[in-house]
Design a protein around this motif. Structure first.
Motif, PDB file in Angstrom:
ATOM      1  N   ASP A 285       0.817  -1.213   0.000  1.00  0.00           N
ATOM      2  CA  ASP A 285       0.000   0.000   0.000  1.00  0.00           C
ATOM      3  C   ASP A 285       0.849   1.262   0.000  1.00  0.00           C
ATOM      4  O   ASP A 285       0.296   2.377   0.007  1.00  0.00           O
ATOM      5  CB  ASP A 285      -0.925   0.009   1.214  1.00  0.00           C
ATOM      6  CG  ASP A 285      -1.854  -1.194   1.224  1.00  0.00           C
ATOM      7  OD1 ASP A 285      -2.333  -1.564   0.140  1.00  0.00           O
ATOM      8  OD2 ASP A 285      -2.081  -1.758   2.308  1.00  0.00           O
ATOM      9  N   TYR A 315     -11.156   0.984   3.645  1.00  0.00           N
ATOM     10  CA  TYR A 315     -11.975   0.673   2.480  1.00  0.00           C
ATOM     11  C   TYR A 315     -13.443   1.066   2.679  1.00  0.00           C
ATOM     12  O   TYR A 315     -14.229   1.023   1.723  1.00  0.00           O
ATOM     13  CB  TYR A 315     -11.902  -0.823   2.164  1.00  0.00           C
ATOM     14  CG  TYR A 315     -10.631  -1.239   1.452  1.00  0.00           C
ATOM     15  CD1 TYR A 315     -10.623  -1.446   0.080  1.00  0.00           C
ATOM     16  CD2 TYR A 315      -9.448  -1.416   2.151  1.00  0.00           C
ATOM     17  CE1 TYR A 315      -9.469  -1.818  -0.587  1.00  0.00           C
ATOM     18  CE2 TYR A 315      -8.287  -1.790   1.502  1.00  0.00           C
ATOM     19  CZ  TYR A 315      -8.296  -1.990   0.142  1.00  0.00           C
ATOM     20  OH  TYR A 315      -7.148  -2.361  -0.505  1.00  0.00           O
ATOM     21  N   ASP A 348      -9.828   1.934  -7.173  1.00  0.00           N
ATOM     22  CA  ASP A 348      -8.587   1.915  -6.405  1.00  0.00           C
ATOM     23  C   ASP A 348      -8.756   2.676  -5.097  1.00  0.00           C
ATOM     24  O   ASP A 348      -9.422   3.728  -5.041  1.00  0.00           O
ATOM     25  CB  ASP A 348      -7.457   2.545  -7.220  1.00  0.00           C
ATOM     26  CG  ASP A 348      -7.134   1.736  -8.463  1.00  0.00           C
ATOM     27  OD1 ASP A 348      -7.395   0.516  -8.447  1.00  0.00           O
ATOM     28  OD2 ASP A 348      -6.624   2.325  -9.453  1.00  0.00           O
ATOM     29  N   THR A 350      -6.676   4.383  -1.884  1.00  0.00           N
ATOM     30  CA  THR A 350      -5.382   4.909  -1.444  1.00  0.00           C
ATOM     31  C   THR A 350      -5.311   4.864   0.077  1.00  0.00           C
ATOM     32  O   THR A 350      -6.173   5.426   0.766  1.00  0.00           O
ATOM     33  CB  THR A 350      -5.183   6.361  -1.927  1.00  0.00           C
ATOM     34  OG1 THR A 350      -5.289   6.396  -3.356  1.00  0.00           O
ATOM     35  CG2 THR A 350      -3.820   6.874  -1.497  1.00  0.00           C
TER      36      THR A 350
END
Length: 381
Positions: A285, A315, A348, A350
């Protein structure tokens, strides 16, 4: 003219009828035995319950069918395909390797009169990585374990958990001798399965499981299976190391945890070991070692699973955006619908240090609420 009476039918003598019935009965018996040999329920569950298989094997090499004994059906070895990229501390791996090697050396007669404990008991606080690190250590050693969970130590049939442990122990023993690959038996959260809690009277299976493990420790190369109880050393099995994990081994039967049967080892990772494990989990990550050190310093009393929960919490915002964009009525088609073209994927995500710290403070707040509010006390008044 007088009415004619009912016609008489000729009947065979009593002796002939009895002989014919005997032939039919024997034919049915042979047919039923043949059906059992081809896969009837009695044959599947227990070859040693009296059902014999001579149709294909004959009587020269014996009538026991391999599939019935479970010898070639019970292949419950754990694979580690999902454990790539994780880190096991050297101290942990060395402790597991030492236990496995010294038991296998004893099996080869290299330790002389020294008899090491068969069970390694790894205990410690919740979520500190006991189970995962055991599997990572096994993967690093190229070892194929058979894993048993606490939920399998209870059954509606009395004695089944003890019999299951003996079957799995012998499966691992046969695997080492037949394939030449290391193996062991792992029991996770053993105290949750057979431990004695307050006002808990226990069950027969709890007692039998304790007794089975004690018996295996005392006679690790003469383990019985099924209805055949082995009392001699004419045909011995390989010695299989056993590793158990738990939180509080004081809840187990004390003779099982005594020296000579179980080596007790408390696992409490240091800050540096915790940083190394977290970095291995989050390096993809983009987090550096310095970021992981900041996390551990900010939440000093939290176990390994706490930091895994933080990563999952990051998430949540992306999942919430996904639900908002799709709509509640469109989740079915977007996630599990039959038309794969309509299925959507999560974008995606981050992961940053700042987001992890924010999630960590939220999780800590929820932990404090559970400890402080304690609604159960209100309900139990």
């Amino acid at each position: 003219m007088a009415p004619r009476g009912p016609a008489r039918t000729s009947r065979a003598p009593v002796g002939a009828r009895v002989a014919r019935q005997g032939r039919v009965s024997r034919g049915r018996t042979r047919r039923a035995a043949r059906e059992d040999a081809l896969g009837g329920q009695d044959f599947i569950y227990s070859q040693r319950s009296g059902v014999e298989e001579e149709l294909f094997k004959g009587s020269v090499l014996g009538v026991d069918a391999d599939v019935a004994t479970g010898e070639h059906r019970e292949r419950e070895f754990r694979t580690f395909a999902a454990l790539d990229g994780f880190h096991v501390p050297e101290r942990f791996a060395e402790r597991v390797a030492t236990h496995v090697v010294k038991n296998l050396l004893k099996d080869k007669g290299a330790l002389g009169a020294t008899s090491p404990a068969l069970i390694l008991g790894i205990w410690g606080h919740k979520g500190c990585g006991k189970t995962m690190n055991v599997e990572l250590a096994c993967k690093k050693m190229g070892l194929q374990p058979i894993v048993t969970s606490a939920g399998e130590l209870e059954d509606s049939t009395a004695g089944e958990p003890g019999a299951m442990l003996r079957r799995r122990y012998l499966t691992a023993a046969r695997a080492m001798r037949e394939t030449g690959k290391l193996s062991c038996l792992i029991i996770n959260d053993i105290d949750a399965g057979i431990g004695k809690f307050k006002d808990d009277l226990g069950t027969v299976n709890n007692q039998i499981t304790h007794g089975t493990l004690m018996n295996i420790c005392d006679n690790p190369t003469i383990v019985s299976e099924g209805l055949v109880w082995r009392t001699d050393s004419k045909s011995t099995n390989a010695r299989v190391p056993i590793i158990v994990t738990g939180n509080d081994f004081s809840r187990l039967y004390a003779p099982l945890t005594r020296d000579g049967r179980m080596d007790l080892w408390m696992w409490e990772p240091t800050s540096q070991e915790l940083v190394e494990m977290i970095h291995a989990m989050m390096k993809d990550d983009g987090l550096t070692t310095a970021c992981c050190e900041t996390l551990v310093a900010t939440f000093p009393n939290q176990p390994l699973d706490f930091f895994g929960a933080l990563r999952a919490r990051v998430y949540d915002d992306a999942v919430s955006d996904f639900v908002f964009n799709v709509g509640l009525d469109g989740l079915n088609d977007s996630l599990v619908g039959l038309d794969e073209r309509r299925r959507l994927k999560l974008g995606d995500v981050t992961i940053t240090l700042e987001r992890l710290l924010a999630c960590g403070r939220n999780v800590v707040g929820e932990q404090e609420n559970v400890n402080n509010i304690q609604l159960a006390r209100e309900y139990m008044r």
